[in-house]
Design a protein around this motif. Structure first.
Motif, PDB file in Angstrom:
ATOM      1  N   SER A   1      29.258  14.661  71.702  1.00 43.97           N
ATOM      2  CA  SER A   1      28.423  13.535  71.288  1.00 43.97           C
ATOM      3  C   SER A   1      28.561  13.263  69.788  1.00 43.97           C
ATOM      4  O   SER A   1      28.397  14.158  68.957  1.00 43.97           O
TER       5      SER A   1
ATOM      6  N   LYS B   1      26.521  11.524  68.302  1.00 47.04           N
ATOM      7  CA  LYS B   1      25.139  11.442  67.827  1.00 47.04           C
ATOM      8  C   LYS B   1      24.626  12.818  67.401  1.00 47.04           C
ATOM      9  O   LYS B   1      24.072  12.968  66.305  1.00 47.04           O
ATOM     10  N   THR B   2      24.807  13.825  68.254  1.00 47.69           N
ATOM     11  CA  THR B   2      24.267  15.156  67.931  1.00 47.69           C
ATOM     12  C   THR B   2      25.283  16.084  67.261  1.00 47.69           C
ATOM     13  O   THR B   2      24.904  17.098  66.681  1.00 47.69           O
ATOM     14  N   MET B   3      26.576  15.749  67.365  1.00 48.82           N
ATOM     15  CA  MET B   3      27.612  16.573  66.734  1.00 48.82           C
ATOM     16  C   MET B   3      28.591  15.715  65.927  1.00 48.82           C
ATOM     17  O   MET B   3      29.802  15.706  66.174  1.00 48.82           O
TER      18      MET B   3
ATOM     19  N   TYR C   1      31.732  17.572  64.320  1.00 46.57           N
ATOM     20  CA  TYR C   1      32.522  18.438  65.194  1.00 46.57           C
ATOM     21  C   TYR C   1      33.944  18.620  64.666  1.00 46.57           C
ATOM     22  O   TYR C   1      34.605  17.668  64.264  1.00 46.57           O
TER      23      TYR C   1
ATOM     24  N   LYS D   1      25.518  25.239  72.262  1.00 45.55           N
ATOM     25  CA  LYS D   1      25.199  23.833  72.545  1.00 45.55           C
ATOM     26  C   LYS D   1      24.954  23.585  74.038  1.00 45.55           C
ATOM     27  O   LYS D   1      25.245  24.428  74.882  1.00 45.55           O
ATOM     28  N   LYS D   2      24.432  22.397  74.335  1.00 44.38           N
ATOM     29  CA  LYS D   2      24.168  21.987  75.715  1.00 44.38           C
ATOM     30  C   LYS D   2      25.283  21.046  76.189  1.00 44.38           C
ATOM     31  O   LYS D   2      25.532  20.027  75.558  1.00 44.38           O
TER      32      LYS D   2
ATOM     33  N   SER E   1      20.430   9.892  74.897  1.00 43.71           N
ATOM     34  CA  SER E   1      19.100  10.311  74.434  1.00 43.71           C
ATOM     35  C   SER E   1      19.143  11.627  73.641  1.00 43.71           C
ATOM     36  O   SER E   1      18.117  12.074  73.125  1.00 43.71           O
ATOM     37  N   GLY E   2      20.313  12.247  73.574  1.00 40.87           N
ATOM     38  CA  GLY E   2      20.444  13.493  72.825  1.00 40.87           C
ATOM     39  C   GLY E   2      20.040  14.737  73.600  1.00 40.87           C
ATOM     40  O   GLY E   2      19.914  15.821  73.024  1.00 40.87           O
ATOM     41  N   GLN E   3      19.864  14.607  74.930  1.00 43.64           N
ATOM     42  CA  GLN E   3      19.507  15.773  75.743  1.00 43.64           C
ATOM     43  C   GLN E   3      20.661  16.768  75.843  1.00 43.64           C
ATOM     44  O   GLN E   3      20.451  17.955  76.073  1.00 43.64           O
TER      45      GLN E   3
ATOM     46  N   ASP F   1      24.706  17.847  74.086  1.00 43.51           N
ATOM     47  CA  ASP F   1      25.571  17.727  72.899  1.00 43.51           C
ATOM     48  C   ASP F   1      27.007  17.391  73.265  1.00 43.51           C
ATOM     49  O   ASP F   1      27.781  16.920  72.419  1.00 43.51           O
TER      50      ASP F   1
ATOM     51  N   GLU G   1      30.727   6.607  71.581  1.00 40.55           N
ATOM     52  CA  GLU G   1      29.616   7.552  71.663  1.00 40.55           C
ATOM     53  C   GLU G   1      30.083   9.007  71.796  1.00 40.55           C
ATOM     54  O   GLU G   1      29.285   9.922  71.624  1.00 40.55           O
TER      55      GLU G   1
END
Length: 365
Positions: free
Chosen positions: A144, A146-148, A151, A160-161, A206-208, A210, A227
């Motif tokens: 993602s 958004k969350t990474m 990277y 991470k998820k 939604s960032g649930q 990664d 994204e």
């Protein structure tokens, strides 16, 4: 008197002729009845041999994915019906759930990843794949943005998820393999089942999660809006060879050994329908595909669906045949992250068969 004598034999002759006629037609009617009875008995036997089990339930994990497009085509174009089958398809969140349906007895056949045949043999529950739908997995692992956003390498995924279609499914296995190549264990990350459509998109947005291990059209949608950053891609034969080091069988139809032994002609009928679908896909244009698949598969964007199809078209098997080196590649990949499998003796020849596919190709060449 003479005249009367002449008449009498004549009457007797007429009566005798009438009797012979009646006898002839009676015998003819009996012969015809026996012939028709034999004819219909023979044909009913031939029909019953073709469809020992006219109603077949197939479990699949993510039917809307291109990974399972041949199954949808066979269903929508009526190929199963033309083979004398009434097929009921149950859609699950991922391949692992579809496998559970087979093991639990609620499904006769699974449209799912070849790797499950190896894992199940190791557990003493033999299942056999009998027609190949995809010659490349089509699975993509992406992180993602958004969350990474920073990277750099697969090592960054530790802790991470990662969203997969369902835990234990082929998307999970592919992610495990990529992690293993980077020195990470499956336990170094958290896997979350997100399905194969809108749920997967919202989980990442939604960032649930990664990172995501999923397939098209989901991946192309995320790429189009920038994204995700692609880490590993198996949508083409070249990329698949780079990731796995050889040809990697993907979606198949598989069933228990018991089912195939008990219903050989039913399995052949299923194979015939799937091979016809594969050959249709080879000749079809993107617009043809769009006319056949359900509207919901397009996820509201026809142009994107076409773009995604062009990316994975090469991954579709042209004839349903398992490549000779494919099963070995799959076993090697699984052994990289499943310690329990490393010590097991696996007879790969029992995990798949090309016999029914050869007959189907002879019929629909």
């Amino acid at each position: 008197m003479i005249a009367d004598k002449n008449i009498l034999p004549n009457k007797q002759f007429i009566k005798g002729d009438d009797f012979m006629n009646r006898r002839f037609w009676k015998q003819f009617a009996i012969a015809l009845a026996l012939f028709l009875a034999g004819y219909f008995t023979f044909n009913s036997k031939a029909f019953s041999q073709t469809v020992e089990k006219p109603k077949v339930s197939i479990a699949v994990g993510g039917k809307n994915l291109f990974y399972y497009l041949p199954l949808t085509i066979a269903e929508q174009l009526g190929y199963f019906k033309e083979e004398g089958l009434q097929v009921e398809i149950s859609d699950f969140a991922g391949g692992a759930k579809a496998l559970q349906a087979l093991v639990g007895g609620s499904a006769d056949v699974v449209s799912g990843a070849y790797e499950h045949t190896i894992n199940m043999q190791a557990k003493g529950q033999p299942i056999t794949a009998f027609v190949l739908q995809g010659r490349a997995p089509q699975i993509v692992l992406g992180v993602s943005n958004k969350t990474m956003p920073n990277y750099k390498s697969v090592a960054d995924l530790k802790g991470k998820k990662i969203g997969v279609t369902a835990p234990g499914s082929s998307t999970n296995m592919m992610a495990n393999f990529v992690l293993a190549k980077a020195g990470l264990k499956p336990s170094d990350v958290s896997f979350i089942g997100v399905g194969a459509s809108a749920g997967a998109l919202s989980a990442l947005r939604s960032g649930q999660i990664d990172a995501i291990s999923n397939l098209d059209p989901v991946i192309t949608m995320l790429q189009q809006k920038n994204e995700i950053k692609v880490v590993a891609d198996t949508r083409t034969l070249k990329d698949t060879n780079e990731v796995f080091g050889g040809p990697m069988p993907a979606a198949t139809l598989y069933a228990s050994e018991a089912f195939l032994k008990k219903n050989p002609n039913t399995a052949q009928a299923l194979t015939n329908a799937m091979v016809r679908a594969l050959k249709w896909i080879q000749k079809a244009g993107p617009s043809d595909i769009i006319k056949v698949v359900p509207e919901s598969y397009l996820l509201g964007d026809r142009a994107l669906y076409i773009e995604a199809f062009m990316k994975v078209r090469e991954a579709m098997s042209p004839d349903g045949m398992f490549p000779e080196a494919g099963p070995r590649t799959a076993l090697k990949a699984l052994q990289a992250f499943e310690p329990d499998l490393a010590g097991k003796s696996i007879d790969l020849s029992k995990t798949f068969t090309n016999e029914m596919v050869k007959k189907a190709n002879a019929k629909y060449h």
